[in-house]
Design an enzyme around this catalytic site. Sequence first.
Site, PDB file in Angstrom:
ATOM      1  N   CYS A  88       0.872  -1.168   0.000  1.00 36.68           N
ATOM      2  CA  CYS A  88       0.000   0.000   0.000  1.00 36.68           C
ATOM      3  C   CYS A  88       0.914   1.224   0.000  1.00 36.68           C
ATOM      4  O   CYS A  88       2.035   1.160  -0.483  1.00 36.68           O
ATOM      5  CB  CYS A  88      -0.979  -0.015   1.176  1.00 36.68           C
ATOM      6  SG  CYS A  88      -0.211   0.165   2.801  1.00 36.68           S
ATOM      7  N   ARG A  89       0.473   2.340   0.528  1.00 33.69           N
ATOM      8  CA  ARG A  89       1.304   3.547   0.507  1.00 33.69           C
ATOM      9  C   ARG A  89       2.488   3.421   1.468  1.00 33.69           C
ATOM     10  O   ARG A  89       3.626   3.688   1.112  1.00 33.69           O
ATOM     11  CB  ARG A  89       0.461   4.777   0.835  1.00 33.69           C
ATOM     12  CG  ARG A  89       1.229   6.076   0.753  1.00 33.69           C
ATOM     13  CD  ARG A  89       0.281   7.271   0.901  1.00 33.69           C
ATOM     14  NE  ARG A  89       0.984   8.513   0.614  1.00 33.69           N
ATOM     15  CZ  ARG A  89       1.591   9.243   1.543  1.00 33.69           C
ATOM     16  NH1 ARG A  89       1.604   8.854   2.806  1.00 33.69           N
ATOM     17  NH2 ARG A  89       2.201  10.365   1.204  1.00 33.69           N
TER      18      ARG A  89
END
Length: 109
Positions: free
Chosen positions: A61-62
């Site tokens: 994810c980020r």
Amino acid sequence: MPTVAVDELKEEDFLLDVREDDEWQAGHAAGALHIPMSEFVARYGELAEAAPQDGRVNVICRSGGRSAQVTMYLAQQGVDAANVDGGMQAWEAAGRAVVDDNGQPGAVA
């Protein structure tokens, strides 16, 4: 929870990106499968079709929070999964390619 560093990943390793659509469109790893965390349970079948039967699912994810949750869920389902430490921020910082939906250079949003 199993984790993997960006520099441990090979180009052929399977990567699952669980960021939301706007984050994905801004920039992602080429070849990654995109299933947003908010839609993950409903779209789980897509992962089952795309993931290698005998390989690990590397979840990104980020920064690593959402992917950690999805990694835990996958482990509960008996899937060999690992959270990518530092997420796409670490991916980009390591100099790994980030592309947009058109295959042009992208950025981590």
